[in-house]
Scaffold this motif. Structure first.
Motif, PDB file in Angstrom:
ATOM      1  N   ASN A 177      -4.145   3.488  -3.799  1.00  0.00           N
ATOM      2  CA  ASN A 177      -4.739   2.151  -3.741  1.00  0.00           C
ATOM      3  C   ASN A 177      -5.271   1.667  -5.080  1.00  0.00           C
ATOM      4  O   ASN A 177      -5.651   0.506  -5.213  1.00  0.00           O
ATOM      5  N   SER A 179      -4.443   8.162  -6.780  1.00  0.00           N
ATOM      6  CA  SER A 179      -4.775   7.231  -5.706  1.00  0.00           C
ATOM      7  C   SER A 179      -3.573   6.344  -5.406  1.00  0.00           C
ATOM      8  O   SER A 179      -2.842   5.942  -6.317  1.00  0.00           O
ATOM      9  N   LYS A 226       0.833  -1.198   0.000  1.00  0.00           N
ATOM     10  CA  LYS A 226       0.000   0.000   0.000  1.00  0.00           C
ATOM     11  C   LYS A 226       0.867   1.247   0.000  1.00  0.00           C
ATOM     12  O   LYS A 226       1.826   1.354   0.754  1.00  0.00           O
ATOM     13  N   LYS A 265      -2.677  -2.822  -6.419  1.00  0.00           N
ATOM     14  CA  LYS A 265      -2.517  -1.413  -6.075  1.00  0.00           C
ATOM     15  C   LYS A 265      -1.582  -0.673  -7.026  1.00  0.00           C
ATOM     16  O   LYS A 265      -1.331   0.513  -6.834  1.00  0.00           O
TER      17      LYS A 265
END
Length: 297
Positions: free
Chosen positions: A173, A171, A159, A231
């Motif tokens: 994620n 982002s 992450k 991710k």
């Protein structure tokens, strides 16, 4: 030059697979979808790991299909060699092992064999061939680089390791729909229509080709779903290993479409392939920057 040769070899395999599955027309349409895909030409123009991984994955599934069809430790060794080649190209090649597992669960053991024989005789041969490919590929002194590559691969999967971008948003994620959206806006519409046509055929008669369908759908879905849930989402090129299998399925849809013997079918298919050629000419030589008319061109 080497990448171009890899791209040509993969094109030959796509044609051979489509021809074996749906005859010469199926092979030609599959090859056209592969050769007229902007991402294919974009990746063939510079050195990278995604096109070689796609070629290795297609070759591995070809060999694995031969093993499921006729069994034997020699064919199991070829399937293991294919997995080893995928791991040499890129660490994400481990996803092919998931495709093997899905195929094994859905198709069952090779004809004339039992699961006991698979684990006792064939699997050791496949694992040995996989290990041999890695050792020979890296060389004894280069094996630490293989281990370091796995460490990098694991770090990238954590992450917050990569800042992803989609439609003006960032982002850490990623988005579950990233690769579906990328396919929608960066694939020529006629190819999208053929893939949608195969989806409609599959809904009507799931797995009507048995193992032939499984061998194509399993790797495409494993790569697509795994990457969508990951991710790290920084480009459509990551999905390239799934594209050769989708091209063969598009060839199936085209053959079925022409089988309706409608006066509209042949002109529609020809116009669609011409459309794809014109799209490539419009973006020459910036193939990786291509967006289709759905996204505004």
């Amino acid at each position: 030059g080497v990448m171009l040769l890899v791209g040509l070899a993969l094109g030959g395999l796509v044609f051979a697979w489509g021809r074996r599955r749906d005859g010469p027309l199926g092979g030609l349409v599959a090859l056209a979808c592969y050769a007229l895909y902007p991402a294919t030409l974009g990746l063939a123009g510079f050195v990278g790991a995604d096109l070689p991984l796609a070629a290795s994955a297609a070759l591995a599934m070809w060999w694995f299909g031969g093993y499921l069809e006729r069994g034997g430790w020699r064919r199991a060794a070829l399937a293991g060699l294919g997995l080893g080649l995928c791991l040499l190209m890129k660490q994400s090649g481990i996803l092919l092992l998931g495709a093997y597992g899905v195929c094994g669960l859905l198709a069952g053991p090779p004809r004339g064999a039992t699961w006991g024989a698979v684990f006792r005789r064939d699997m050791p041969a496949g694992l040995a061939a996989c290990a041999a490919a890695i050792v020979v590929g890296y060389g004894v002194t280069g094996l630490p680089w293989f281990v370091e590559g796995w460490a990098v691969f694991q770090r990238l999967g954590g992450k917050g390791s990569v800042l992803n971008y989609l439609n003006g948003e960032f982002s850490l994620n990623g988005w579950w729909h990233y690769y579906a959206y990328a396919l929608l806006v960066k694939t020529p519409p006629p190819m999208l229509a053929l893939l949608a046509g195969y989806g409609w055929l599959f809904i009507r008669r799931p797995f009507d080709r048995g193992r032939s369908d499984i061998l194509l759908l399993a790797p495409a879905l494993v790569f697509f779903l795994t990457l969508s849930l990951g991710k790290v989402q920084v480009g459509l090129r990551y999905l390239m290993p799934a594209w050769p299998f989708l091209c063969v399925l598009a060839g199936t849809a085209a053959v079925r479409f022409l089988a309706w013997r409608s006066s509209f079918a042949k002109p529609a298919l020809a116009a669609g392939l011409l459309w794809c050629g014109v799209e490539l000419a419009r973006v020459f030589p910036y193939y990786s920057a291509y967006f289709n008319d759905i996204a505004g061109g």
